[in-house]
Design an enzyme around this catalytic site. Structure first.
Site, PDB file in Angstrom:
ATOM      1  N   TYR A  54       0.825  -1.216   0.000  1.00  0.00           N
ATOM      2  CA  TYR A  54       0.000   0.000   0.000  1.00  0.00           C
ATOM      3  C   TYR A  54       0.853   1.257   0.000  1.00  0.00           C
ATOM      4  CZ  TYR A  54       0.843  -0.288   5.078  1.00  0.00           C
ATOM      5  OH  TYR A  54       1.436  -0.386   6.319  1.00  0.00           O
ATOM      6  N   ARG A  91      -9.994   0.256   1.354  1.00  0.00           N
ATOM      7  CA  ARG A  91     -10.571   0.199   2.700  1.00  0.00           C
ATOM      8  C   ARG A  91      -9.746   1.052   3.645  1.00  0.00           C
ATOM      9  NH1 ARG A  91      -7.327  -2.475   6.185  1.00  0.00           N
ATOM     10  NH2 ARG A  91      -6.085  -4.268   5.507  1.00  0.00           N
ATOM     11  N   HIS A 134       2.040  -8.967  -2.399  1.00  0.00           N
ATOM     12  CA  HIS A 134       3.112  -8.780  -1.423  1.00  0.00           C
ATOM     13  C   HIS A 134       4.469  -8.721  -2.119  1.00  0.00           C
ATOM     14  CE1 HIS A 134       4.731  -9.380   2.805  1.00  0.00           C
ATOM     15  NE2 HIS A 134       3.731  -8.548   2.976  1.00  0.00           N
ATOM     16  N   ASP A 165      12.936  -2.247   8.870  1.00  0.00           N
ATOM     17  CA  ASP A 165      12.976  -3.215   7.786  1.00  0.00           C
ATOM     18  C   ASP A 165      14.403  -3.309   7.262  1.00  0.00           C
ATOM     19  OD1 ASP A 165      12.099  -4.785   5.371  1.00  0.00           O
ATOM     20  OD2 ASP A 165      10.128  -4.135   6.058  1.00  0.00           O
ATOM     21  N   PHE A 304       0.418  -4.848  15.721  1.00  0.00           N
ATOM     22  CA  PHE A 304      -0.915  -4.885  16.328  1.00  0.00           C
ATOM     23  C   PHE A 304      -0.896  -4.862  17.855  1.00  0.00           C
ATOM     24  CE2 PHE A 304      -1.408  -7.089  12.195  1.00  0.00           C
ATOM     25  CZ  PHE A 304      -2.310  -6.199  11.617  1.00  0.00           C
ATOM     26  N   HIS A 355       9.924  -5.306  11.271  1.00  0.00           N
ATOM     27  CA  HIS A 355       9.327  -5.861  10.054  1.00  0.00           C
ATOM     28  C   HIS A 355      10.373  -6.544   9.175  1.00  0.00           C
ATOM     29  CE1 HIS A 355       6.790  -5.488   6.260  1.00  0.00           C
ATOM     30  NE2 HIS A 355       5.943  -6.004   7.130  1.00  0.00           N
ATOM     31  N   ASN A 372       7.237 -13.214   4.737  1.00  0.00           N
ATOM     32  CA  ASN A 372       7.225 -13.313   6.196  1.00  0.00           C
ATOM     33  C   ASN A 372       7.550 -14.710   6.716  1.00  0.00           C
ATOM     34  OD1 ASN A 372       6.492 -10.602   6.953  1.00  0.00           O
ATOM     35  ND2 ASN A 372       4.453 -11.012   6.153  1.00  0.00           N
ATOM     36  N   GLU A 383       4.565 -13.333  -3.646  1.00  0.00           N
ATOM     37  CA  GLU A 383       5.820 -12.985  -2.989  1.00  0.00           C
ATOM     38  C   GLU A 383       6.982 -13.028  -3.985  1.00  0.00           C
ATOM     39  OE1 GLU A 383       5.959 -12.134   0.164  1.00  0.00           O
ATOM     40  OE2 GLU A 383       4.191 -13.027   1.126  1.00  0.00           O
ATOM     41  N   ILE A 448      -3.848 -17.889   8.001  1.00  0.00           N
ATOM     42  CA  ILE A 448      -4.280 -16.737   7.217  1.00  0.00           C
ATOM     43  C   ILE A 448      -3.786 -15.401   7.747  1.00  0.00           C
ATOM     44  CG2 ILE A 448      -6.340 -17.922   6.373  1.00  0.00           C
ATOM     45  CD1 ILE A 448      -7.998 -16.304   8.358  1.00  0.00           C
ATOM     46  N   LEU A 449      -3.197 -15.365   8.953  1.00  0.00           N
ATOM     47  CA  LEU A 449      -2.782 -14.087   9.529  1.00  0.00           C
ATOM     48  C   LEU A 449      -1.309 -13.817   9.251  1.00  0.00           C
ATOM     49  CD1 LEU A 449      -4.624 -14.257  12.948  1.00  0.00           C
ATOM     50  CD2 LEU A 449      -5.215 -12.854  10.989  1.00  0.00           C
TER      51      LEU A 449
END
Length: 449
Positions: A54, A91, A134, A165, A304, A355, A372, A383, A448-449
């Site tokens: 993004y 979103r 990604h 990063d 998070f 990250h 990841n 990826e 899925i996370l």
């Protein structure tokens, strides 16, 4: 021949692009990354292709768009394309009110300027939860700026916080060309890839057949380049791409790279949730007496995480799930930790987040990637990675400097017992995690996370 040697031979047989070591630069912090990105954009003469999950509607995101539009107005023939995930762009942030997301920003810029920029949304699946763009790598003329970072305030250290990063600049025309051609021929050319700056965007439902076709093509796609001979004073570069759990070339090479380690293996990952195949190769490396170093973000350095004194949100339990995974892994490998064959470093620096992704093997191979190393990356997301073959250790100084910088804010774990367990967690977290485990949803979430 032992298995590590056999896997190393397979790694060495990968096609490579020749690269001069002095034309690879390692940037060591997010501020340098931001400054370099904006500088390269301002100097571009032929093309700028930015690919990221993004580009956010915040100060840093707008500064990147400002630089792109300024470059385009000065040089209207400059080929500029920005590719972001289709769903993520439309979103708001998780937990925020429903909005048009970052697409509203792209539209407002397009309305202000004479010479437009293509900001394109790439839908890897029909829904974001089942797969996102990604892919990493910014192609600017003949340079590739490679990082796992997206484009917003925290990734670019716009204010007082940063998301740490890795950042590398490779000046290599062959590499830049093959990555640009993949973007143009595989992504931009697809009917599923749509301009996000237009006021009337198609509904995802309308794009379903095109998305299905794009995903099918991506599962077979690869970077196209003419392999080159690598001289003694050069390193080799292998760009790789992968999507899906079956016949995923990137996944195969990552496992093979880990399996090739003979003396030393270093892995960075922000979210400790490795696929079974990666865990299996790490265990095999330990069994053949390889020294394994894992550098992982502390739960408080997770995107998070929210402090216990703040109102609890369901998503805030995610860092604790990762910590449980890490504690279980450490407990199973306690003997290797005790003899310092397995070193687990937890990264934490004030309220900044972690990250980093990457793999180093025997001081001879280095993987740059946004992957990841988790089930989601393994099965759902698009990826890529760049594998550096450095058998003559021409990048030794840069590599050591980067790893020393990464380790600067880490703590070495002496035993699995030094990692908190579920009984130490705040009550709302403890209650939610026990409920998840009771209904056996933890495995699904990890996928899925």
């Amino acid at each position: 021949m032992d298995s590590a040697t056999a896997n190393r031979q397979l790694i060495d047989q990968l096609p490579r692009i020749a690269h001069q070591p002095e034309q690879l630069e390692t940037l060591l912090d997010a501020v340098s990354f931001r400054q370099r990105l904006l500088s390269e954009i301002s100097q571009a003469k032929i093309r700028i292709y930015l690919v990221a999950l993004y580009l956010q509607d915040d100060e840093a995101g707008r500064s990147v768009l400002d630089a792109l539009y300024e470059a385009k107005q000065k040089n209207p023939v400059l080929d500029i394309k920005v590719l972001v995930d289709w769903h993520r762009a439309q979103r708001g942030l998780i937990g925020a009110e429903k909005s048009d997301g970052n697409a509203a920003l792209y539209r407002s810029y397009a309305e202000k300027y004479k010479h437009k920029i293509d900001v394109l949304g790439v839908p890897v699946r029909n829904r974001e939860v089942f797969g996102v763009l990604h892919l990493k790598g910014f192609v600017i003329d003949d340079k590739v700026i490679y990082s796992g970072a997206s484009l917003n305030d925290v990734y670019l250290a716009q204010h007082n916080r940063y998301r740490y990063d890795r950042y590398h600049v490779l000046e290599n025309k062959s590499l830049a060309n093959c990555m640009a051609e993949f973007i143009g021929n595989t992504l931009v050319s697809s009917d599923a890839v749509t301009c996000l700056a237009q006021p009337n965007r198609p509904d995802t439902k309308v794009l379903k057949p095109a998305i299905r076709d794009l995903r099918s093509r991506l599962q077979k796609a690869s970077y196209q380049f003419i392999p080159q001979q690598i001289k003694e004073n050069q390193i080799g570069i292998t760009p790789m791409v992968g999507l899906g759990k079956r016949k995923n070339f990137l996944n195969t090479q990552i496992c093979r790279l880990i399996a090739s380690a003979q003396k030393e293996l270093i892995i960075c990952t922000p979210y400790f949730n490795p696929p079974r195949s990666v865990v299996r190769e790490i265990r095999r490396a330990l069994a053949r007496d390889v020294k394994v170093t894992l550098i992982v973000g502390d739960k408080t350095a997770n995107d998070f995480y929210s402090p216990p004194e703040e109102p609890f949100k369901t998503i805030s339990a995610l860092p604790y799930l990762y910590e449980i995974n890490m504690r279980n892994f450490a407990r199973r490998n306690e003997a290797a930790i005790a003899k310092r064959q397995l070193c687990i470093h937890l990264w934490k620096h004030n309220d900044n987040s972690f990250h980093l992704k990457g793999i180093w093997v025997d001081r001879s191979y280095m993987l740059l990637t946004g992957n990841n190393l988790n089930p989601r990356a393994w099965k759902l997301d698009l990826e890529n990675a760049i594998l550096l073959h450095d058998t003559n250790r021409l990048l030794e100084k840069q590599k050591e400097q980067e790893i020393d910088t990464i380790l600067e804010h880490t703590q070495l774990i002496g035993s699995f017992q030094h990692i908190e367990n579920i009984e130490d967690y705040p009550v709302p977290v403890k209650r939610l995690l026990k409920r998840i485990k009771r209904v056996k949803a933890d495995h699904i979430l990890n996928q899925i996370l």
